[in-house]
Design a protein around this motif. Structure first.
Motif, PDB file in Angstrom:
ATOM      1  N   TYR A  87       5.786   3.618  -1.116  1.00  0.00           N
ATOM      2  CA  TYR A  87       5.776   4.778  -0.381  1.00  0.00           C
ATOM      3  C   TYR A  87       4.164   4.743   0.338  1.00  0.00           C
ATOM      4  N   LEU A  88       4.228   4.913   1.661  1.00  0.00           N
ATOM      5  CA  LEU A  88       3.027   4.887   2.252  1.00  0.00           C
ATOM      6  C   LEU A  88       2.750   6.304   2.742  1.00  0.00           C
ATOM      7  N   CYS A  89       1.713   6.913   2.405  1.00  0.00           N
ATOM      8  CA  CYS A  89       1.124   8.054   3.274  1.00  0.00           C
ATOM      9  C   CYS A  89       0.461   7.467   4.647  1.00  0.00           C
ATOM     10  N   ALA A  90       0.415   8.411   5.482  1.00  0.00           N
ATOM     11  CA  ALA A  90       0.122   8.063   6.831  1.00  0.00           C
ATOM     12  C   ALA A  90      -0.382   9.303   7.602  1.00  0.00           C
ATOM     13  N   ILE A  91      -1.720   8.969   7.834  1.00  0.00           N
ATOM     14  CA  ILE A  91      -2.385  10.460   8.604  1.00  0.00           C
ATOM     15  C   ILE A  91      -2.764  10.061   9.961  1.00  0.00           C
ATOM     16  N   ARG A  92      -2.465  11.103  10.646  1.00  0.00           N
ATOM     17  CA  ARG A  92      -2.872  10.947  12.423  1.00  0.00           C
ATOM     18  C   ARG A  92      -3.896  12.103  12.764  1.00  0.00           C
ATOM     19  N   HIS A  93      -4.595  11.691  13.708  1.00  0.00           N
ATOM     20  CA  HIS A  93      -5.855  12.499  14.321  1.00  0.00           C
ATOM     21  C   HIS A  93      -4.971  13.410  15.147  1.00  0.00           C
ATOM     22  N   SER A  96      -4.276  13.237  21.609  1.00  0.00           N
ATOM     23  CA  SER A  96      -2.989  12.965  22.172  1.00  0.00           C
ATOM     24  C   SER A  96      -2.328  11.691  21.962  1.00  0.00           C
ATOM     25  N   TYR A  97      -3.275  10.675  21.509  1.00  0.00           N
ATOM     26  CA  TYR A  97      -3.039   9.083  21.217  1.00  0.00           C
ATOM     27  C   TYR A  97      -3.459   8.800  20.002  1.00  0.00           C
ATOM     28  N   GLY A  98      -3.630   9.874  19.084  1.00  0.00           N
ATOM     29  CA  GLY A  98      -4.202   9.434  17.717  1.00  0.00           C
ATOM     30  C   GLY A  98      -3.487   8.440  16.901  1.00  0.00           C
ATOM     31  N   LYS A  99      -4.091   7.466  16.418  1.00  0.00           N
ATOM     32  CA  LYS A  99      -3.552   6.513  15.677  1.00  0.00           C
ATOM     33  C   LYS A  99      -3.023   7.020  14.258  1.00  0.00           C
ATOM     34  N   LEU A 100      -2.177   6.165  13.695  1.00  0.00           N
ATOM     35  CA  LEU A 100      -1.899   6.536  12.222  1.00  0.00           C
ATOM     36  C   LEU A 100      -2.782   5.543  11.481  1.00  0.00           C
ATOM     37  N   THR A 101      -3.536   6.109  10.319  1.00  0.00           N
ATOM     38  CA  THR A 101      -3.984   5.379   9.322  1.00  0.00           C
ATOM     39  C   THR A 101      -3.262   5.647   8.005  1.00  0.00           C
ATOM     40  N   PHE A 102      -2.908   4.377   7.414  1.00  0.00           N
ATOM     41  CA  PHE A 102      -1.917   4.455   6.443  1.00  0.00           C
ATOM     42  C   PHE A 102      -2.792   4.163   5.059  1.00  0.00           C
ATOM     43  N   GLY A 103      -2.320   4.912   4.083  1.00  0.00           N
ATOM     44  CA  GLY A 103      -2.795   4.214   2.709  1.00  0.00           C
ATOM     45  C   GLY A 103      -2.381   3.067   2.289  1.00  0.00           C
ATOM     46  N   GLN A 104      -2.693   2.648   1.252  1.00  0.00           N
ATOM     47  CA  GLN A 104      -2.432   1.183   0.977  1.00  0.00           C
ATOM     48  C   GLN A 104      -0.725   0.956   0.155  1.00  0.00           C
TER      49      GLN A 104
ATOM     50  N   GLN B  37       0.054  -5.943   8.607  1.00  0.00           N
ATOM     51  CA  GLN B  37       0.396  -5.434   7.070  1.00  0.00           C
ATOM     52  C   GLN B  37      -0.171  -6.448   6.071  1.00  0.00           C
ATOM     53  N   ILE B  38      -1.071  -6.753   5.591  1.00  0.00           N
ATOM     54  CA  ILE B  38      -1.501  -7.772   4.673  1.00  0.00           C
ATOM     55  C   ILE B  38      -0.963  -7.385   3.364  1.00  0.00           C
ATOM     56  N   LEU B  39      -0.379  -8.257   2.759  1.00  0.00           N
ATOM     57  CA  LEU B  39       0.252  -8.185   1.155  1.00  0.00           C
ATOM     58  C   LEU B  39      -0.540  -7.126   0.470  1.00  0.00           C
ATOM     59  N   GLY B  40       0.115  -5.828  -0.109  1.00  0.00           N
ATOM     60  CA  GLY B  40      -0.387  -5.217  -0.841  1.00  0.00           C
ATOM     61  C   GLY B  40      -1.241  -3.964  -0.232  1.00  0.00           C
ATOM     62  N   GLN B  41      -1.170  -3.988   0.943  1.00  0.00           N
ATOM     63  CA  GLN B  41      -1.794  -3.032   1.886  1.00  0.00           C
ATOM     64  C   GLN B  41      -1.165  -2.299   2.852  1.00  0.00           C
ATOM     65  N   GLY B  42      -1.560  -1.142   3.374  1.00  0.00           N
ATOM     66  CA  GLY B  42      -0.559  -0.434   4.374  1.00  0.00           C
ATOM     67  C   GLY B  42      -1.047  -1.077   5.592  1.00  0.00           C
ATOM     68  N   PRO B  43      -0.075  -0.777   6.600  1.00  0.00           N
ATOM     69  CA  PRO B  43      -0.029  -1.212   7.976  1.00  0.00           C
ATOM     70  C   PRO B  43      -1.514  -0.891   8.870  1.00  0.00           C
ATOM     71  N   LYS B  44      -2.067  -1.947   9.400  1.00  0.00           N
ATOM     72  CA  LYS B  44      -3.356  -1.596  10.186  1.00  0.00           C
ATOM     73  C   LYS B  44      -2.774  -1.515  11.744  1.00  0.00           C
TER      74      LYS B  44
END
Lengths: 112, 112
Positions: A87-93, A96-104, B37-44
């Motif tokens: 399960y990945l959390c993802a947060i966005r600015h 307008s084109y805010g990228k997603l930053t994912f947790g690990q 996405q490197i193993l064990g990490q969230g997508p970048k």
């Protein structure tokens, strides 16, 4: 400090348990909050999406956002073996084109 | 509705070789993303396109990675020359709104 921190687990629970998955973030510019589920060797699949503080429910899943604490959670009720995934959390600015930053990601295993 | 298509699914190359990945987004989705996405990490996020223009490529290693989205539909991501640390899953995602992103199955790259 990473922009998004997620407890990597792994988490192992019996079938029927309530699961709590959590992320914290550092940037108050983040305004949109998502949870993705990723099965092994598959791409992430969007589960929940919210932009306000409070709770959002969808079946057995509840997403909770506390912007004052910069803390988000995903609760899974009556967990099933089919919920076993990362399960990945993802947060966005808010731009307008805010990228997603994912947790690990948190690896969850639900045992029958 | 067809999902995001990616090919190949798996690729093994030696370091210093070149490789290319292809993505076809969901029909009508103007925004296309490439993630690593490197193993064990969230997508970048590596690069984000809006139609055929680049919106964000701040995390793309431009000395070796390149991407294009001709005609605002499908896209290719190229690595030349590859390094060992490029071993990862390369995910393509698309979005109609810039908020909800839908991911393809990914290309698993192994650099030996």
């Amino acid at each position: 400090q990473k922009e998004v921190e997620q407890d990597p687990g792994p988490l192992s629970v019996p079938e029927g348990a309530i699961v709590s998955l959590n992320c914290t973030y550092s940037n108050s510019a983040f305004q949109y909050f998502m949870w993705y589920r990723q099965y092994s060797r598959k791409g992430p699949e969007l589960l929940m999406y919210t932009y306000s503080s409070g709770n959002k429910e969808d079946g057995r899943f509840t997403a909770q956002v506390d912007k004052s604490s910069k803390y988000i959670s995903l609760f899974i009720r009556d967990s099933q073996p089919s919920d076993s995934a990362t399960y990945l959390c993802a947060i966005r600015h808010g731009t307008s084109y805010g990228k997603l930053t994912f947790g690990q990601g948190t690896i969850l295993t639900v045992h029958p | 509705e067809a999902g995001v298509a990616q090919s190949p699914r798996y690729k093994i190359i030696e370091k210093r070789q070149s490789v290319a990945f292809w993505c076809n987004p969901i029909s009508g989705h103007a925004t296309l993303y490439w993630y690593q996405q490197i193993l064990g990490q969230g997508p970048k996020l590596l690069i984000q396109f809006q139609n055929n223009g680049v919106v964000d490529d701040s995390q793309l290693p431009k000395d070796r990675f390149s991407a294009e989205r001709l005609k605002g539909v499908d896209s290719t991501l190229k690595i030349q020359p590859a390094k060992l640390e490029d071993s990862a899953v390369y995910l393509c995602a698309s979005s109609a709104t810039g908020y909800e992103q839908y991911f393809g199955p990914g290309t698993r790259l192994t650099v030996t």
